[in-house]
Scaffold this active site. Structure first.
Site, PDB file in Angstrom:
ATOM      1  N   ARG A 162       0.856  -1.204   0.000  1.00  6.56           N
ATOM      2  CA  ARG A 162       0.000   0.000   0.000  1.00  6.56           C
ATOM      3  C   ARG A 162       0.889   1.251   0.000  1.00  6.56           C
ATOM      4  O   ARG A 162       1.513   1.569   1.010  1.00  6.56           O
ATOM      5  CB  ARG A 162      -0.892  -0.015   1.233  1.00  6.56           C
ATOM      6  CG  ARG A 162      -1.777   1.201   1.346  1.00  6.56           C
ATOM      7  CD  ARG A 162      -2.893   1.227   0.344  1.00  6.56           C
ATOM      8  NE  ARG A 162      -3.882   0.192   0.587  1.00  6.56           N
ATOM      9  CZ  ARG A 162      -4.836  -0.126  -0.297  1.00  6.56           C
ATOM     10  NH1 ARG A 162      -4.928   0.505  -1.459  1.00  6.56           N
ATOM     11  NH2 ARG A 162      -5.707  -1.080  -0.018  1.00  6.56           N
ATOM     12  N   ARG A 169       1.146  -6.822  -9.686  1.00  5.69           N
ATOM     13  CA  ARG A 169       1.585  -6.231  -8.420  1.00  5.69           C
ATOM     14  C   ARG A 169       1.759  -7.272  -7.309  1.00  5.69           C
ATOM     15  O   ARG A 169       2.243  -6.957  -6.231  1.00  5.69           O
ATOM     16  CB  ARG A 169       0.641  -5.108  -7.960  1.00  5.69           C
ATOM     17  CG  ARG A 169      -0.737  -5.544  -7.532  1.00  5.69           C
ATOM     18  CD  ARG A 169      -1.537  -4.368  -6.963  1.00  5.69           C
ATOM     19  NE  ARG A 169      -2.900  -4.738  -6.620  1.00  5.69           N
ATOM     20  CZ  ARG A 169      -3.708  -4.013  -5.869  1.00  5.69           C
ATOM     21  NH1 ARG A 169      -3.307  -2.850  -5.388  1.00  5.69           N
ATOM     22  NH2 ARG A 169      -4.938  -4.404  -5.606  1.00  5.69           N
ATOM     23  N   HIS A 176       0.008   3.297 -10.461  1.00  7.25           N
ATOM     24  CA  HIS A 176      -0.972   3.789  -9.484  1.00  7.25           C
ATOM     25  C   HIS A 176      -0.255   4.645  -8.428  1.00  7.25           C
ATOM     26  O   HIS A 176      -0.178   4.268  -7.252  1.00  7.25           O
ATOM     27  CB  HIS A 176      -1.613   2.538  -8.876  1.00  7.25           C
ATOM     28  CG  HIS A 176      -2.789   2.717  -7.978  1.00  7.25           C
ATOM     29  ND1 HIS A 176      -2.815   3.591  -6.912  1.00  7.25           N
ATOM     30  CD2 HIS A 176      -3.989   2.089  -7.979  1.00  7.25           C
ATOM     31  CE1 HIS A 176      -3.983   3.487  -6.289  1.00  7.25           C
ATOM     32  NE2 HIS A 176      -4.708   2.582  -6.918  1.00  7.25           N
ATOM     33  N   ASP A 180     -13.083   9.183  -6.430  1.00  4.44           N
ATOM     34  CA  ASP A 180     -12.604   8.049  -7.226  1.00  4.44           C
ATOM     35  C   ASP A 180     -13.074   8.264  -8.670  1.00  4.44           C
ATOM     36  O   ASP A 180     -14.198   7.923  -9.013  1.00  4.44           O
ATOM     37  CB  ASP A 180     -13.167   6.738  -6.625  1.00  4.44           C
ATOM     38  CG  ASP A 180     -12.456   5.504  -7.145  1.00  4.44           C
ATOM     39  OD1 ASP A 180     -11.620   5.626  -8.059  1.00  4.44           O
ATOM     40  OD2 ASP A 180     -12.746   4.399  -6.624  1.00  4.44           O
ATOM     41  N   GLU A 214      -3.083   8.665 -11.030  1.00  9.52           N
ATOM     42  CA  GLU A 214      -2.597   7.433 -11.647  1.00  9.52           C
ATOM     43  C   GLU A 214      -2.549   7.552 -13.167  1.00  9.52           C
ATOM     44  O   GLU A 214      -3.505   8.014 -13.795  1.00  9.52           O
ATOM     45  CB  GLU A 214      -3.527   6.280 -11.249  1.00  9.52           C
ATOM     46  CG  GLU A 214      -3.691   6.145  -9.744  1.00  9.52           C
ATOM     47  CD  GLU A 214      -4.871   5.272  -9.346  1.00  9.52           C
ATOM     48  OE1 GLU A 214      -5.157   4.293 -10.062  1.00  9.52           O
ATOM     49  OE2 GLU A 214      -5.524   5.581  -8.339  1.00  9.52           O
TER      50      GLU A 214
HETATM   51  C1  BG6 Z   1      -7.995   3.082  -7.397  1.00  7.94           C
HETATM   52  C2  BG6 Z   1      -9.408   2.712  -7.720  1.00  7.94           C
HETATM   53  O1  BG6 Z   1      -7.251   3.125  -8.572  1.00  7.94           O
HETATM   54  O2  BG6 Z   1      -7.429   2.086  -6.531  1.00  7.94           O
HETATM   55  C3  BG6 Z   1     -10.203   2.602  -6.421  1.00  7.94           C
HETATM   56  O3  BG6 Z   1      -9.969   3.681  -8.601  1.00  7.94           O
HETATM   57  C4  BG6 Z   1      -9.533   1.601  -5.487  1.00  7.94           C
HETATM   58  O4  BG6 Z   1     -11.528   2.207  -6.732  1.00  7.94           O
HETATM   59  C5  BG6 Z   1      -8.090   2.014  -5.291  1.00  7.94           C
HETATM   60  O5  BG6 Z   1     -10.230   1.579  -4.263  1.00  7.94           O
HETATM   61  C6  BG6 Z   1      -7.301   1.064  -4.388  1.00  7.94           C
HETATM   62  O6  BG6 Z   1      -7.361  -0.241  -4.835  1.00  7.94           O
HETATM   63  P1  BG6 Z   1      -6.707  -1.395  -4.000  1.00  7.94           P
HETATM   64  O7  BG6 Z   1      -7.050  -2.685  -4.707  1.00  7.94           O
HETATM   65  O8  BG6 Z   1      -5.210  -1.142  -4.017  1.00  7.94           O
HETATM   66  O9  BG6 Z   1      -7.265  -1.315  -2.607  1.00  7.94           O
END
Ligand code: BG6
Length: 293
Positions: free
Chosen positions: A71, A97, A160, A205, A264
């Protein structure tokens, strides 16, 4: 340590280190700037220009476990962005990933330090995927897909990026004024038009489509501007989970939404890529910073 990993090391410029969860990463150095590139997910977790605060945000609650996403930093979403198009059991944001990537090559010159990783062919035999990170007076990340099949392949993708900010209430994202987006949080899936810079006061979002515009994350509290530009990317996703979703996410601190914003670089939704046999597609992200007075 494998021989191919050892070969990536370049004295004083590229080191191999043990990171969170005992996971190996490459540390790239250039004139006092530093990048950490994890083999897990080909994940750029840390970018710090000389004398500045880190540009990429990472969660203190992140997992560092095989098969789980990290994260923060720059997750590689591929070969699908978001949910799998027709199999809900598949992981969100694709398999890239979650996989352990392999070293390809590295170099260090007076211009830059560079490292390339590849996704093992066994993870996704239909295509070859490489990620190249180049650290100079800015950070460049290139995600390259080659179609190995004898028919077209279709995929969606994102770099991302999570950006570190002082306070989400004092941040705007510019560059998308007048651009069209789909609000993933609304039941209305028609395209909306962005009116002025983006500011944040609730969960956000959005998938901006058909746009190759550069963006800037303007952080008035930190007096810093992060420039995000791109090539071969027609979507830009802007995301902040705000408080309720932060609480729901186990690998995200309850109040960490205050200190991050995702902008992103993507090709998703109607901007999915169709790649003919043998052809190459390279999506490119460039991140640089500027001090505001
Ligand atoms: C973003 C999405 O790119 O990633 C969101 O648009 C999503 O909808 C977010 O919640 C995080 O995704 P993840 O799978 O890493 O929790």
């Amino acid at each position: 340590m494998t021989t191919s990993l050892q070969k990536m090391i370049i004295q004083d410029r590229i080191a191999l280190k043990n990171g969170h969860g005992n996971m190996p990463y490459l540390e790239l150095r250039f004139n006092g700037a530093e990048v950490h590139l994890y083999l897990h997910g080909a994940h750029v977790l840390h970018y710090q220009p000389a004398g500045q605060r880190p540009v990429l945000w990472q969660s203190k609650s992140s997992l560092f476990e095989p098969g789980k996403p990290i994260r923060g930093g720059i997750p590689v979403c591929w070969p699908w962005f978001g949910a799998h198009p027709n199999d809900p059991k598949q992981p969100l944001h694709g398999v890239a990933r979650l996989a352990e990537w392999e070293p390809v090559r590295s170099s260090a010159t007076s211009e830059a330090a560079t490292a390339t990783l590849k996704l093992p062919a066994s993870v996704y035999p239909d295509a070859s995927l490489q990620l190249t990170v180049e650290l100079s007076d800015h950070l460049s990340v290139t995600l390259t897909t080659i179609n190995n099949r004898d028919t077209d392949i279709n995929f969606t993708e994102a770099l991302h990026s999570y950006f570190a900010i002082q306070d989400i209430h004092a941040v705007t994202v510019t560059g998308l004024e007048g651009q069209r987006y789909i609000d993933k949080l609304s039941s209305d899936k028609s395209l909306q038009t962005q009116n002025g810079p983006i500011s944040f006061s609730a969960e956000t979002d959005r998938v901006y489509t058909d746009t190759s515009h550069a963006c800037a994350v303007i952080d008035t509290a930190l007096k810093r501007r992060i420039h995000v530009s791109k090539e071969n990317s027609l979507s830009t996703v802007v995301w902040n989970p705000w408080i309720e979703k932060s609480i729901r996410m186990p690998d995200f601190g309850d109040r960490e939404y205050l200190e991050m914003v995702c902008v992103e670089t993507a090709n998703c939704g109607s901007n999915a890529v169709t790649l003919p046999p043998g052809q190459t597609h390279a999506m490119h992200l460039r991140i640089s910073t500027q001090k505001d007075s």
